[in-house]
Write an enzyme that holds these catalytic residues in place. Structure first.
Site, short mmCIF file in Angstrom:
data_model
loop_
_atom_site.label_atom_id
_atom_site.label_comp_id
_atom_site.label_asym_id
_atom_site.label_seq_id
_atom_site.Cartn_x
_atom_site.Cartn_y
_atom_site.Cartn_z
N SER A 253 -42.27 66.24 37.30
CA SER A 253 -41.57 66.56 38.54
C SER A 253 -40.07 66.50 38.28
O SER A 253 -39.64 66.23 37.16
CB SER A 253 -41.96 65.56 39.62
OG SER A 253 -41.35 64.32 39.32
N LYS A 254 -39.32 66.69 39.35
CA LYS A 254 -37.85 66.69 39.26
C LYS A 254 -37.29 65.46 38.55
O LYS A 254 -36.27 65.55 37.88
CB LYS A 254 -37.25 66.75 40.67
CG LYS A 254 -37.24 68.13 41.25
CD LYS A 254 -35.81 68.50 41.70
CE LYS A 254 -35.64 70.00 41.84
NZ LYS A 254 -36.46 70.57 42.92
N ARG A 255 -37.97 64.34 38.70
CA ARG A 255 -37.46 63.11 38.10
C ARG A 255 -37.34 63.18 36.58
O ARG A 255 -36.59 62.46 35.97
CB ARG A 255 -38.38 61.92 38.45
CG ARG A 255 -38.18 61.38 39.83
CD ARG A 255 -39.16 60.27 40.12
NE ARG A 255 -40.54 60.74 40.02
CZ ARG A 255 -41.44 60.22 39.21
NH1 ARG A 255 -41.13 59.23 38.42
NH2 ARG A 255 -42.66 60.71 39.19
N HIS A 256 -38.11 64.06 35.97
CA HIS A 256 -38.11 64.13 34.50
C HIS A 256 -37.21 65.23 33.97
O HIS A 256 -37.29 65.61 32.82
CB HIS A 256 -39.53 64.38 33.99
CG HIS A 256 -40.54 63.44 34.55
ND1 HIS A 256 -41.40 63.77 35.55
CD2 HIS A 256 -40.80 62.14 34.25
CE1 HIS A 256 -42.17 62.74 35.84
NE2 HIS A 256 -41.81 61.74 35.07
N GLY A 257 -36.33 65.76 34.78
CA GLY A 257 -35.62 66.99 34.41
C GLY A 257 -36.35 68.04 35.20
O GLY A 257 -37.48 67.83 35.62
#
Ligand code: GLU
Length: 498
Positions: A253-257
């Site tokens: 998700s967004k949290r990982h890039g």
């Protein structure tokens, strides 16, 4: 005979093209290319509320950017079209009808509220809920009456008894007890087919031989297999590829890039690097330590038997490394074109500023920057000074380096010398600066640091002489002049406040 290998990528246009989706598309594409088959693109847009045209465009754009061109599908057509499910609605009713007539499907009039109530009660008794088949056992007369009254209804597939098995090309035989499956809806009350139903009809009519998709669909597959069997369609082969997870082993998700392909394009990742990286996410050729694969090498080596069975972990550092490798392999002119696009998209330059001169300037910039680049937008993010009218000084660099005693003298002298240089090239500039250092009896570094801060505002960057050459005489002279003005201004305020 025509090649029978037909695979498809079947995205639902409900947002961006996810890295996971792109990798599914890539594996299908590689499989088709390897076996001389056909790669079909089908847009699954029957969920009208969640699908939109913008998402379709983003998906097509992303696939084209990655060079995953489809042989049949939107824009290119093909003999099994249309390739948008919303344009295939006329094809589904005959199969719904067939299942109804044969007693393999039935109308269900239970409203969502009624279902919710019964579900809650069942769960409160500590039992698990599946559709209780109330409408399966309804008298024919009552059904006809309700239909005549125009009561809302869906069509449910009647799950037969037994066990459903299929062979997954990655994990072998997979079996599900049918009693675990619900009599799922195949036609909604608005007459739209559901995913499981439309997908089976389309895969069958489009003569798909191998269904290669994410393993988040594995629980759909027994339902689909039952539909194939009920309709008398031959079964395709199935391969469910493991998910892509973030480093912390949670869903990407967004949290990982960003998980969106377009994001990487807009950051200046190269499509060939992205293709290579995505291919290596969950696939290994077996050659130890080999990471860089050309498109041809991937096609030659790719096989489902080498796809890993466990989830793949997205590693931005590795992608950055790989992209750097590809950046250094690319010619400067093509890198410059990408940089110009990024600059425009970010409003750093206007379309009218895109001149051959600007393109040449960008080409020189990438030439001196590419050795250290992970992605091209780094130039905009970390070296905006190339495009700024006025240099933004890093305050610390300004105080520590430009406000040092004697800096004005050094900069003024260099300025005078630079004005006299006609061939404003790195070797010539280096010669002049070193000479100047000698004359002043100081180390060349004492000139190099303030010059760098004066022309770029920063303490670090590419080699100073290359940097000066690329910025060019006019900018360098202007910037040193402005730096000198700024130094005097600061000295004045310091002395008046001190
Ligand atoms: N439209 C489905 C999705 O986007 C396709 C699944 C499949 O490949 O069958 O997940």
């Amino acid at each position: 005979m025509e090649n029978q290998t037909r695979v498809r990528f079947a995205p639902s246009p409900t947002g961006f093209l996810h890295l996971g989706g792109a990798r599914t598309a890539l594996f299908n594409w590689l499989f088709a290319r390897k076996y001389g088959g056909t790669f079909v693109l089908r847009i699954e847009d029957t969920d009208l509320e969640r699908s939109d045209q913008k998402s379709v465009e983003v998906i097509l754009e992303g696939l084209k950017w990655l060079n995953l061109l489809w042989d049949e599908g939107p824009e290119v057509g093909g003999k099994y079209g249309p390739y948008f499910q919303s344009k295939r609605l006329h094809l589904y009713p005959q199969f719904i009808q067939k299942l109804l007539v044969e007693g393999k499907a039935y109308y269900c009039f239970c409203s969502p509220e009624e279902l919710a109530e019964r579900r809650e009660k069942t769960i409160a008794q500590g039992k698990s809920w599946r559709y209780d088949r109330r409408c399966l056992f309804m008298e024919q007369k009552e059904k006809e009456q309700l239909i005549a009254e125009g009561k809302k209804r869906v069509v449910r597939f009647r799950i037969p008894e037994g066990v459903t098995s299929f062979v997954d090309l990655l994990r072998g035989e997979v079996s599900f007890a049918n009693q675990e499956l619900d009599d799922f809806i195949i036609l909604r009350s608005d007459d739209m087919p559901t995913y499981n139903f439309a997908c089976v009809i389309d895969d069958a009519l489009m003569k798909i031989s191998h269904v290669i998709r994410g393993d988040d669909h594995i629980s759909n597959t027994p339902r689909q297999v039952l539909l194939y069997q009920a309709l008398g369609f031959p079964l395709p082969a199935f391969a469910h590829i493991p998910m892509i997870l973030g480093k912390d082993k949670t869903r990407l998700s967004k949290r990982h890039g960003s998980p969106s392909v377009t994001y990487y394009r807009d950051q200046g990742y190269l499509p060939e690097a992205m293709m290579n990286y995505l291919a290596r996410l969950g696939w290994a050729s077996g050659e130890e330590e080999k990471e860089i694969f050309s498109e041809e090498e991937l096609i030659e080596r790719f096989d489902l038997s080498n796809v890993t069975k466990h989830a793949a972990v997205f590693d931005l550092d590795k992608l950055n490394w790989m992209n750097g490798v590809y950046i250094r392999q690319r010619d400067n002119a093509s890198l410059s074109r990408i940089l110009v696009e990024i600059l425009q998209k970010r409003g750093k330059i206007t379309p009218s500023e895109v001149t051959p001169e600007m393109e040449g300037y960008c080409e020189q910039i990438v030439a001196i920057m590419k050795d250290r680049m992970k992605y091209l937008a780094q130039i905009v993010e970390e070296a905006a000074y190339f495009f700024e009218q006025e240099v933004q000084f890093d305050p610390e660099a300004f105080q520590k380096i430009l406000m040092k005693e004697g800096t004005e003298e050094i900069l003024s002298r260099c300025l005078e010398e630079f004005k006299e240089i006609d061939d404003f090239t790195a070797p010539r500039l280096e010669e002049v600066v070193r000479k100047q250092a000698e004359n002043l009896g100081i180390k060349a570094a004492k000139l190099i640091h303030p010059l760098r801060v004066a022309v770029s505002g920063k303490r670090v960057g590419p080699g100073l002489f290359e940097l000066l050459e690329v910025l060019g005489k006019k900018r360098v002279i202007e910037r040193i002049g402005l730096a000198l003005e700024e130094i005097s201004r600061q000295r004045l305020t310091q002395s008046s406040s001190g």
